[in-house]
Design an enzyme around this catalytic site. Sequence first.
Site, mmCIF file in Angstrom:
data_model
loop_
_atom_site.group_PDB
_atom_site.id
_atom_site.type_symbol
_atom_site.label_atom_id
_atom_site.label_comp_id
_atom_site.label_asym_id
_atom_site.label_seq_id
_atom_site.Cartn_x
_atom_site.Cartn_y
_atom_site.Cartn_z
ATOM 1 C CG ASP A 70 -2.002 1.119 1.103
ATOM 2 O OD1 ASP A 70 -2.386 1.461 -0.018
ATOM 3 O OD2 ASP A 70 -2.414 1.655 2.145
ATOM 4 C CE1 TYR A 71 5.704 1.530 2.173
ATOM 5 C CE2 TYR A 71 6.758 -0.029 0.694
ATOM 6 C CZ TYR A 71 6.612 0.517 1.956
ATOM 7 O OH TYR A 71 7.394 0.059 2.994
#
Length: 684
Positions: free
Chosen positions: A362-363
């Site tokens: 989830d960058y």
Amino acid sequence: MTRLPTLLVMGTMLGLPSVAFAQETPQLEATETAPQTETQTPEPVDRFPGVADPILSTTPRTRSDIPLVPETATWDGFHGQLNAQKYSPLTQITTDNVGELEKVWEIHTGDVSDGSGDLTATVWSATPVFANETLYIGTPFYRILALDPASGEQKWSFSTESTLEPLTQPALKNRGVAYWENPEPVEGETCQKIVYIGTMDAQLFAVDADSGEKCTRFGEDGVLDMNQWNTINDRFPLSLLQPPTIVGNHVVLGWAGMDWEYAEAPPGAVFSVDPQTGELQWSFETLPEDIRRQTGTANVWTHMSVDEGLNMIYLPVASPSPNYWGGNRVEEIPYATSTTALDLDTGEVVWSRQWVHHDIWDYDINSAPTLMDITVDGEDIPALMQATKMGFLFVVNRETGEDVWPIEERPVPGGDGTVEGEYYAPTQPFPTKPAPLLDQSEKPEVWPIADIVGLGSCSRLFDNLWYEGIYTPPTTKGEGVLAYPDSAGGVQWGGVAFDPESQTAVLNTSHVVQYIKLFTREDYEQQAGGSGNESGFYPQTGAPYGMSLMNAMNWLGMPCWKPPFGELVALDMHTGDVKWRKPIGNSQKFGFYMPDNMGSPTIGGPAVTKGGLIFIGATMDAKARAFDLASGEELWSDQMEAPVVANPAVYEYDGRQYVAFVSGGNSILKPAVGDQVAVYALPD
């Protein structure tokens, strides 16, 4: 959506840090086990098998005479200017007199909730917009306030009368409004100047900037329904929490959704519409057409930046769904977790750089890239800096996407064999300059005080967390994988400010240790607990794995890692080197503030001025501050009612310079919420 897991413990807070094409991947069935790569110490390589070249511009673009930095003081957008520099050329307030700043007016909007009643809590991070001799502000109840810039007296207000329900977010949330002005106004017609506000239920309202009346030609009776384009995996509305990016005759819209909930979600898309009618001009899809139904998102939920001279808009693109397992999306998705440059008139890709290959952390790219003209080794470069959650700062030529300083593909850890159907990118991009803001090469040190108070719980937790450096992938073993940083770390959506005079970049960064664990569907149903404000357990419905994301804390809520928990950093963009870095703010627990050298986690970004100043809120201790741009020395502060999780605005009106802060709060930092707008100036 930004993901900063809640740091609430026992009802109180301790200030915590709480396109390169995607690699070519083997096509795996959902039941297959992905090949494992041997863990290696990251070393630079010229090229690694399976990682494609960046998408670079091959056609030189002709630049118009529109300057990157406006010639007059401007603060008519979310980041001050379209270049996202958050820079003001005003010099009335300087390092010598900023200590004399006084509050000249404040208002309380009344649009606030702490979540204890019928309404969900509010999260308010709206940048005030100064345009049309007026200060415009959006509220988390989806109202627009038009205020006199010198007194705060209300000129008019407009209510969308939107439903106040948390349809896609854990809170009622708003980051403000956007402003458009017709360069060739038609005399006698209304809506030649328009203010826009979006709602969580995907409605964009257009309002006459002078009167506060709806612009009835826009959409249907002044309202554009974004959900008309929500046709695939429409599990939630395309929430409009971030104001649109407006340039020329384009209103460019991204949208926010629900992270961590679904494997199949609405696919990411960006839309450009006509400012007066809402008619669609173009759309850009971030996911390949053949996989849009099996995955989703890779949306643009934060602001965008624009170089009008190049006629290009720059998109910070988020990660695909589900966020922490990618077995349903092993195909190439080159625009996911990228900065992608589009032609403003057509929406066609000019260049794109992917910053995380096959993102399973989830960058999201969560802030507008900052555009800057810099001089490196005697060469003038039209540059772009993209800050990230990882604490990486990627700097490229904004015309072509080519590296300014080398960006290297380096080997990263593979999986541990516990996650079926997954694929692991063999390499990831690493910038060589500027250096990473955080040291992710080794497991962070345990904070001895927290470990002693926790009777060794911090040491035990760290011992039971897998970590082989950044990009160590999620696992089902033990307590999971240590993430440093993950959603709460690095640079958040406030982004990077830039002083074009000294070519100094300024940013605030949080230091937070978190840990991620995947659970098989059966284990998840048996073990899953609740979720807080963007933390806890999340199902990733449709994937074989649910997940949890937690902060590494002891039983008392003390962070298990060594401080500082947040810093303010200045970079010399001639060299890419750090000029200075210092802890910012104070962390808090049980009403007591921790020492200055521990710093605070931060939400919201800085503004810089030609007067040699940095203005910023962002910290847990709910203060607005001014720092010396040259040295980092704190020169002024004032106490607000809640954390200032909004970028400040700097403007001039009737010959006087003002600095405006919105004090709205966010329970991620502290359980205080607010509805305060405070504006400061030098004494008359």
